[in-house]
Motif scaffolding. Structure first.
Motif, mmCIF file in Angstrom:
data_model
loop_
_atom_site.group_PDB
_atom_site.id
_atom_site.type_symbol
_atom_site.label_atom_id
_atom_site.label_comp_id
_atom_site.label_asym_id
_atom_site.label_seq_id
_atom_site.Cartn_x
_atom_site.Cartn_y
_atom_site.Cartn_z
ATOM 1 N N SER A 158 0.847 -1.195 0.000
ATOM 2 C CA SER A 158 0.000 0.000 0.000
ATOM 3 C C SER A 158 0.887 1.252 0.000
ATOM 4 O O SER A 158 2.115 1.155 0.165
ATOM 5 C CB SER A 158 -0.877 0.007 1.253
ATOM 6 N N LEU A 159 0.232 2.366 -0.188
ATOM 7 C CA LEU A 159 0.913 3.657 -0.027
ATOM 8 C C LEU A 159 0.328 4.346 1.196
ATOM 9 O O LEU A 159 -0.877 4.214 1.467
ATOM 10 C CB LEU A 159 0.668 4.542 -1.258
ATOM 11 N N ARG A 160 1.172 5.062 1.933
ATOM 12 C CA ARG A 160 0.655 5.874 3.040
ATOM 13 C C ARG A 160 1.066 7.321 2.774
ATOM 14 O O ARG A 160 2.245 7.582 2.506
ATOM 15 C CB ARG A 160 1.189 5.382 4.380
ATOM 16 N N ARG A 161 0.067 8.196 2.835
ATOM 17 C CA ARG A 161 0.340 9.574 2.429
ATOM 18 C C ARG A 161 0.959 10.380 3.571
ATOM 19 O O ARG A 161 0.399 10.472 4.656
ATOM 20 C CB ARG A 161 -0.943 10.243 1.956
ATOM 21 N N LEU A 162 2.130 10.955 3.294
ATOM 22 C CA LEU A 162 2.795 11.807 4.279
ATOM 23 C C LEU A 162 2.404 13.274 4.083
ATOM 24 O O LEU A 162 2.239 14.010 5.051
ATOM 25 C CB LEU A 162 4.323 11.670 4.170
ATOM 26 N N HIS A 163 2.288 13.696 2.821
ATOM 27 C CA HIS A 163 1.873 15.072 2.514
ATOM 28 C C HIS A 163 0.915 15.008 1.334
ATOM 29 O O HIS A 163 1.155 14.226 0.404
ATOM 30 C CB HIS A 163 3.051 15.934 2.029
ATOM 31 N N SER A 164 -0.124 15.823 1.333
ATOM 32 C CA SER A 164 -0.901 15.912 0.094
ATOM 33 C C SER A 164 -0.577 17.228 -0.592
ATOM 34 O O SER A 164 -0.291 18.239 0.065
ATOM 35 C CB SER A 164 -2.396 15.735 0.356
ATOM 36 N N GLY A 165 -0.563 17.196 -1.907
ATOM 37 C CA GLY A 165 -0.166 18.362 -2.708
ATOM 38 C C GLY A 165 1.053 17.992 -3.543
ATOM 39 O O GLY A 165 1.640 16.929 -3.374
ATOM 40 N N ASP A 166 1.371 18.880 -4.452
ATOM 41 C CA ASP A 166 2.462 18.599 -5.397
ATOM 42 C C ASP A 166 3.794 19.111 -4.824
ATOM 43 O O ASP A 166 4.043 20.326 -4.801
ATOM 44 C CB ASP A 166 2.151 19.276 -6.736
ATOM 45 N N TYR A 167 4.616 18.205 -4.384
ATOM 46 C CA TYR A 167 5.898 18.555 -3.751
ATOM 47 C C TYR A 167 7.086 18.297 -4.673
ATOM 48 O O TYR A 167 8.231 18.305 -4.224
ATOM 49 C CB TYR A 167 6.082 17.779 -2.434
ATOM 50 N N ARG A 168 6.811 18.042 -5.945
ATOM 51 C CA ARG A 168 7.948 17.775 -6.842
ATOM 52 C C ARG A 168 8.883 18.979 -6.915
ATOM 53 O O ARG A 168 10.089 18.838 -7.084
ATOM 54 C CB ARG A 168 7.434 17.423 -8.238
ATOM 55 N N LEU A 277 6.305 16.287 10.611
ATOM 56 C CA LEU A 277 5.038 15.565 10.816
ATOM 57 C C LEU A 277 4.983 14.897 12.190
ATOM 58 O O LEU A 277 3.905 14.693 12.730
ATOM 59 C CB LEU A 277 4.882 14.485 9.736
ATOM 60 N N GLY A 278 6.152 14.517 12.678
ATOM 61 C CA GLY A 278 6.198 13.872 13.992
ATOM 62 C C GLY A 278 5.377 12.594 14.042
ATOM 63 O O GLY A 278 4.778 12.286 15.077
ATOM 64 N N LEU A 279 5.349 11.863 12.940
ATOM 65 C CA LEU A 279 4.530 10.640 12.919
ATOM 66 C C LEU A 279 5.241 9.490 13.619
ATOM 67 O O LEU A 279 6.454 9.315 13.486
ATOM 68 C CB LEU A 279 4.251 10.230 11.469
ATOM 69 N N GLU A 280 4.456 8.701 14.291
ATOM 70 C CA GLU A 280 5.001 7.535 14.993
ATOM 71 C C GLU A 280 5.301 6.432 13.961
ATOM 72 O O GLU A 280 4.529 6.239 13.006
ATOM 73 C CB GLU A 280 3.926 7.057 15.975
ATOM 74 N N THR A 281 6.421 5.734 14.154
ATOM 75 C CA THR A 281 6.669 4.526 13.358
ATOM 76 C C THR A 281 6.955 3.380 14.334
ATOM 77 O O THR A 281 7.451 3.610 15.439
ATOM 78 C CB THR A 281 7.879 4.687 12.399
#
Ligand SMILES: Cc1cc2nc3c(=O)[nH]c(=O)nc-3n(C[C@H](O)[C@H](O)[C@H](O)COP(=O)(O)O)c2cc1C
Length: 526
Positions: A158-168, A277-281
């Motif tokens: 699967s994919l998990r989204r870290l940011h939405s929007g165009d960050y290229r 983001l400070g996301l837990e892993t």
């Protein structure tokens, strides 16, 4: 350290850069050499109870499940690895293509039970099956997938989204406007996690980053070609910017390469700003051991400013071999009409490192096809002009019909193998490959040797990443070219200085970078 890097409008550009204190990479390389004595002086035992979990998991993010139904591209594997799609081709992937690219590069393709648990084998070979390479997707809006930054979770596909929007745009900025990145609808960033691999391989892991990222990229580029997507590997970027975008902790996990895939004429918009983001892993082990020399070489090979990145890429130093002085044998590759037609997806799915070779011979045509299809050059920012290479191939031939057993060097431009010495070197090859049976029983062992000083002189410490990465990509292609011809292959580690000694005087001054053995598997004979 100030250093003049190239000229602009007739004036040298002076840049303050750690990168050119190349003692750091040379010291790391020397310190992580294997030798008969070093292996015996460091009897490292594995703490199985603390074996790292091979997947990165963000428990708080919702998975976006990917379809595992493979599209049959029907492109012969030997064409997919042997061809480069022109970069100006307008080509955009859709979500299904993204899923296939990810699956066939880093997806779980096989599972095997063992007394302590289950091993999840992936599409590309990896030292110790420890899978320290993670993939992240950075894309604009593509069919089926909104623009965003995503982590590829191989565990549940699967994919998990870290940011939405165009960050290229952030990656265009991080690569100082690298044209392939600027025009890519899809960028796949590879990161490497120190402890996942260092649990077993300690400080040598930093070399493995290049090797294991390389095998993933060999698959990725071949699959991209099967979808007619141009692909280019970018090793020059501002490290902190990319690490920050992915919100990874550089003490533990670092961005290693970018793959620009596809081509659109429009440039991406400026990126929205990204905050931590400070996301837990999920922790991968109960405890981790730090090997500071790896972070030292990583920091010393990091690029900090756009000027540094801009002057880093291109202008590959030429490391030509001396003209052949011994007997030469022309390679005799199969013609396009003769090559096996198994598709790239079939070949990747049946690939798996050979665990025992039979000592049976392969043909000169098979070996020649491997050499021809894997060494035409990698599309990468550090290989310029296209087709330039950092590594040279040296071979120990044990059993190739039409070729005397012995040591050879491959003159890619002349399409000949030059014999350095004849003889049965199975015992020596077994020793050089860390006293394992695989290199002694293979039909041929292919060593990658490079002039490190020349490469570091031009690219600084970051050249060390580049030379390992190129070897991993070409080595990954060797795996695919062997399996496409129903042969077996395995990557191997080696006694560094003894390898150079074996191929000297021809190899004098070079360093051993990579080893892959090819032969007929013994599996079907038992
Ligand atoms: C660069 C590299 C070096 C490797 N070195 C060895 C080695 O020294 N001995 C060995 O038995 N296998 C070696 N392997 C094979 C890995 O153990 C194998 O890739 C891993 O277990 C995953 O299995 P798979 O390739 O069958 O998918 C190496 C693989 C790579 C890519």
């Amino acid at each position: 350290m100030w250093r003049a890097q190239r000229e602009k409008n007739g004036y040298p550009i002076f840049i303050l850069s750690n990168n050119f204190n190349t003692d750091v990479a040379l010291t790391y390389h020397d310190a992580t050499k294997h030798s008969y004595a070093s292996i015996r002086a460091n009897p490292h035992s594995l703490d199985w109870a603390n074996q790292p979990f091979p997947f990165k998991i963000y428990p708080s993010l919702t998975p976006l499940n990917l379809t595992s139904k493979l599209c049959q591209t029907r492109m012969a594997a030997l064409s997919a690895i042997g061809e480069i799609v022109a970069t100006q081709t307008e080509a955009q992937p859709d979500l299904k293509t993204v899923a296939q690219l990810l699956y066939l590069s880093a997806g779980v393709t096989r599972r095997r039970q063992y007394p302590g648990g289950e091993i999840y084998f992936r599409a590309a070979a990896c030292t110790g099956a420890l899978y320290e390479v993670e993939l992240y997707v950075v894309c604009g809006d593509i069919k089926g997938l909104d623009a965003g930054v995503y982590q590829f979770s191989a565990a549940d596909f699967s994919l998990r989204r870290l940011h939405s929007g165009d960050y290229r745009g952030a990656l265009v900025e991080a690569t100082a406007g690298e044209p392939a990145i600027a025009h890519a609808p899809l960028i796949i960033v590879s990161t490497c996690t120190y402890w996942r691999n260092a649990w077993k391989y300690q400080a040598r892991t930093y070399r493995h980053f290049g090797w294991d990222n390389g095998t993933v990229l060999a698959n990725l580029l071949a699959v991209a070609t099967s979808f007619e997507l141009p692909g280019k590997i970018i090793a020059g970027f501002k490290d902190a910017d990319v690490n920050c975008l992915l919100d990874i902790d550089p003490m533990r996990e670092v961005a290693f390469s970018l793959a620009a895939l596809g081509h659109v004429s429009t440039l991406p918009p400026l990126s929205p700003s990204s905050s931590p983001l400070g996301l837990e892993t999920v922790p991968i082990s109960r405890y981790e051991v730090d090997y500071p020399v790896m972070r030292e070489v990583h920091t010393a090979s990091s690029l900090e400013s756009s000027e540094e990145v801009e002057t880093w890429r291109g202008h590959t130093p030429q490391s030509n071999l001396p003209p052949p002085a011994g007997v030469t044998i022309p390679i005799q590759p199969l013609a396009d009409a003769e090559v096996p037609r198994d598709s790239i997806e079939q070949v990747i799915l049946r690939r798996g490192s050979s665990r025992r070779f039979s000592r049976l011979p392969v043909s000169l045509a098979q070996l020649s096809t491997i050499l021809e299809r894997t060494t035409h050059g990698v599309s990468a920012d550090f290989l310029d002009p296209p087709g330039a290479q950092l590594n040279q191939l040296y071979l120990i031939v044990h059993a190739v019909e039409g070729l005397d057993a012995g040591a050879y060097v491959f003159h890619r431009d002349l399409r000949v193998l030059e014999c350095l010495k004849k003889g049965d070197f199975r015992i020596q090859a077994g020793y050089l490959g860390l006293e394992q049976e695989l290199p002694a029983d293979a039909a041929v062992d292919i060593f990658f040797l490079a002039d490190l000083r020349l490469i570091l002189e031009r690219f600084g410490n970051r050249g060390y990443r580049a030379v390992q990465l190129e070897a991993g990509i070409v080595g990954g292609r060797v795996y695919l070219a062997a399996y496409a011809q129903r042969l077996g292959a395995t990557g191997l580690t080696f006694y560094d200085d003894d390898v150079i000694q074996f191929f000297s005087p021809h190899a004098q001054g070079k360093s051993a970078v990579f080893l892959v053995a090819v032969g007929k598997s013994a599996k079907h004979l038992i």
